[in-house]
Design a protein around this motif. Structure first.
Motif, PDB file in Angstrom:
ATOM      1  N   PRO A  86       0.839  -1.206   0.000  1.00 29.71           N
ATOM      2  CA  PRO A  86       0.000   0.000   0.000  1.00 29.71           C
ATOM      3  C   PRO A  86       0.871   1.252   0.000  1.00 29.71           C
ATOM      4  CG  PRO A  86       0.052  -0.976   2.190  1.00 29.71           C
ATOM      5  CD  PRO A  86       0.803  -1.915   1.288  1.00 29.71           C
ATOM      6  N   ALA A  88       0.785   5.657   0.187  1.00 29.25           N
ATOM      7  CA  ALA A  88       0.000   6.822   0.575  1.00 29.25           C
ATOM      8  C   ALA A  88       0.965   7.917   1.015  1.00 29.25           C
ATOM      9  CB  ALA A  88      -0.967   6.473   1.716  1.00 29.25           C
ATOM     10  N   ILE A 109       0.231   0.838   7.182  1.00 26.28           N
ATOM     11  CA  ILE A 109      -0.285   1.834   6.244  1.00 26.28           C
ATOM     12  C   ILE A 109      -1.520   1.269   5.562  1.00 26.28           C
ATOM     13  CG2 ILE A 109       0.226   3.079   4.105  1.00 26.28           C
ATOM     14  CD1 ILE A 109       3.170   3.067   5.053  1.00 26.28           C
ATOM     15  N   SER A 111      -4.287   1.874   2.682  1.00 24.26           N
ATOM     16  CA  SER A 111      -4.556   2.649   1.474  1.00 24.26           C
ATOM     17  C   SER A 111      -5.236   1.768   0.449  1.00 24.26           C
ATOM     18  CB  SER A 111      -3.250   3.215   0.908  1.00 24.26           C
ATOM     19  OG  SER A 111      -3.475   3.859  -0.330  1.00 24.26           O
ATOM     20  N   VAL A 113      -4.749   2.272  -2.587  1.00 23.11           N
ATOM     21  CA  VAL A 113      -3.779   2.225  -3.685  1.00 23.11           C
ATOM     22  C   VAL A 113      -2.662   1.259  -3.311  1.00 23.11           C
ATOM     23  CG1 VAL A 113      -2.216   3.542  -5.144  1.00 23.11           C
ATOM     24  CG2 VAL A 113      -4.305   4.613  -4.265  1.00 23.11           C
ATOM     25  N   LYS A 114      -2.512   0.200  -4.118  1.00 25.40           N
ATOM     26  CA  LYS A 114      -1.442  -0.766  -3.899  1.00 25.40           C
ATOM     27  C   LYS A 114      -0.666  -0.919  -5.200  1.00 25.40           C
ATOM     28  CE  LYS A 114      -3.706  -3.353  -0.195  1.00 25.40           C
ATOM     29  NZ  LYS A 114      -4.080  -4.685   0.311  1.00 25.40           N
ATOM     30  N   TYR A 240       5.947   6.140  -6.268  1.00 27.12           N
ATOM     31  CA  TYR A 240       4.692   6.775  -5.874  1.00 27.12           C
ATOM     32  C   TYR A 240       4.935   8.227  -5.469  1.00 27.12           C
ATOM     33  CZ  TYR A 240       0.730   8.048  -2.944  1.00 27.12           C
ATOM     34  OH  TYR A 240      -0.329   8.718  -2.385  1.00 27.12           O
TER      35      TYR A 240
END
Length: 475
Positions: A86, A88, A109, A111, A113-114, A240
């Motif tokens: 994840p 973030a 964490i 999130s 979004v992975k 990221y």
């Protein structure tokens, strides 16, 4: 737990486990790189990844190691997905392990979004050329081996040399001149001691940069197999931060030698054919897979600049790890044991160090118009002084000419004044260049052939009376 209670992709067919590897027989349709969950006889969950898949046997690397595993009482679940973490904005300020799990006592964490830790190859046509000078505050790097945004510039060191101190100093001080924002830093440490891990944490916390750093730590007593996933996890976080949050990211990987040794251990356990010094033949492509994730992408504000640190076994720069790293990266900073023993910090060995992209990030508009010429002159003058030193060791210093003694004095002052600086001393590029001219002013203008007459008129301050052993009538 019965087999029917698990998913259809769970099996209890482990045929063997040793040295961080697990062998599972009779499992069809498993993909290379798939994520795996392992539950041992105590109920403990471990994470793994498929590194070889065949009809007769599947080979899994277990990040937490295979100590204590009883094959006949172990369940393996194939998740049919690559290993993801994840990501973030809350990554910054965290300390994680190689698999992205917390080491700082804080919650994991969370999130939606992975990201796949193996990343995705960047289309070469989408890459932007690395440019823009990065000020590290270290004169021997900024002045002579400049780092530019998007570059890969490794530090070649040896056992007992202060590469960790230098890496921490770069993390504290790195910035783009003219921009208020500092770098976001991804710091990945593999196989480090508890003392080194504590040193990094305290350095970043005391200097106030910890909130801008995400640390990935694998200690010396942690499973070596985890070191194979750690740099990929760290670079996934860096991508990221750079390409989703538009940050300039500095990635420090230390020590890549520990990574390569873990790779050799796994390759040996798999039965791969060894190459130079027992390392697998795919060491080059494996290192390139990591290093090439640095860079800049067109129409993206963010960037990834990488400083890998590796210790050369027996100080051998021809060892496969530094040798192959040098082919992939754009230069190297080499630390000198001789300078270190003489009390010089940082002990940067000027002669074999270089930055291949330096010319594209210095000069007018980036640093100062004389930077490139001054760097060339310092290299030339110091190289000549080293030759004089060798001559003096043969015939004795008393047999040298006055001009040669002048170069000896220059070399001593160059090491004391330019290369050597305090661990907490941050020099701007202008200060670094001014010190360079202060040293070059010890030499006659006639000896400075790599700078222009305009440079000499503006910056050179020749005074023969300041040079020991030089008579006024020889000016």
């Amino acid at each position: 737990m019965s087999e029917s209670a698990l998913s259809a992709r769970s099996f209890r067919r482990v045929s063997g486990a040793h040295r961080g590897l697990m062998f599972i027989k009779g499992v069809p349709g498993v993909g290379f790189g798939d994520r795996v969950q392992i539950r041992d006889h105590t109920g403990e969950l471990r994470n793994g990844q498929v590194i070889r898949s065949a009809d007769d046997v599947v080979l899994v690397q277990v990040f937490e190691g295979t100590d204590g595993v009883e094959p006949e009482r172990t369940w393996v679940r194939f998740l049919d997905e690559p290993f993801r973490i994840p990501v973030a904005p809350g990554l910054l300020g965290r300390i994680l392990d190689g698999a992205g799990r917390p080491r700082d006592g804080r919650p994991p964490i969370i999130s939606a979004v992975k990201r796949n830790v193996n990343g995705e190859p960047v289309n070469p046509s989408a890459r932007a050329y690395p440019r823009e000078f990065i000020q590290t505050g270290v004169a021997s790097i900024d002045g002579l081996n400049s780092l530019v945004r998007g570059q890969k510039l490794p530090i070649f060191s040896g056992s007992g040399l202060p590469h960790n101190r230098l890496a921490a100093q770069i993390v504290r001080q790195a910035k783009l001149p003219g921009e208020e924002s500092r770098f976001a830093v991804v710091f990945a440490a593999m196989g480090v001691s508890h003392d080194d891990a504590r040193f990094f944490e305290e350095e970043f916390e005391n200097s106030g940069v910890l909130g801008n750093v995400v640390m990935f730590l694998n200690l010396a007593n942690d499973p070596p197999i985890e070191r194979l996933i750690l740099p990929r996890t760290a670079l996934t976080a860096a991508e990221y931060l750079a390409y989703d949050l538009d940050l300039h990211v500095l990635v420090v990987l230390t020590d890549m030698t520990h990574y390569a040794e873990a790779l050799r251990e796994v390759a040996t356990a798999k039965g791969d054919v060894p190459s130079r010094k027992g390392y697998p033949g795919y060491l080059y492509s494996d290192l390139a897979e990591i290093y090439e994730r640095a860079g800049r992408i067109k129409e993206r504000h963010g960037s990834i600049t990488m400083v890998p640190v590796l210790s050369m076994p027996s100080d051998d720069i021809t060892h496969p790890i530094p040798d192959l790293t040098g082919y992939i990266t754009e230069g190297q900073i080499v630390l000198s044991r001789e300078l270190h023993n003489a009390g010089v910090y940082p002990p940067v060995n000027i002669s074999p160090s270089l930055s291949r992209l330096m010319k594209d990030g210095i000069g007018k508009g980036y640093t100062r118009e004389d930077h490139g010429r001054v760097a060339n002159q310092l290299y030339a003058s110091y190289a000549h002084a080293q030759g004089v030193r060798n001559l003096a060791s043969i015939i004795g210093p008393e047999e040298l000419t006055e001009a040669d003694r002048q170069y000896l004095t220059f070399a001593e002052r160059f090491e004391e004044r330019f290369i050597s600086q305090g661990e907490d001393e941050e020099r701007s590029i202008i200060e670094t260049l001014n010190i360079a001219w202060e040293l070059l002013s010890m030499l006659s203008p006639d000896a400075l052939t790599r700078v222009t007459d305009a440079d000499l008129a503006k910056y050179h301050n020749w005074d023969s009376s300041r040079v020991p052993g030089l008579d006024e009538d020889e000016d």
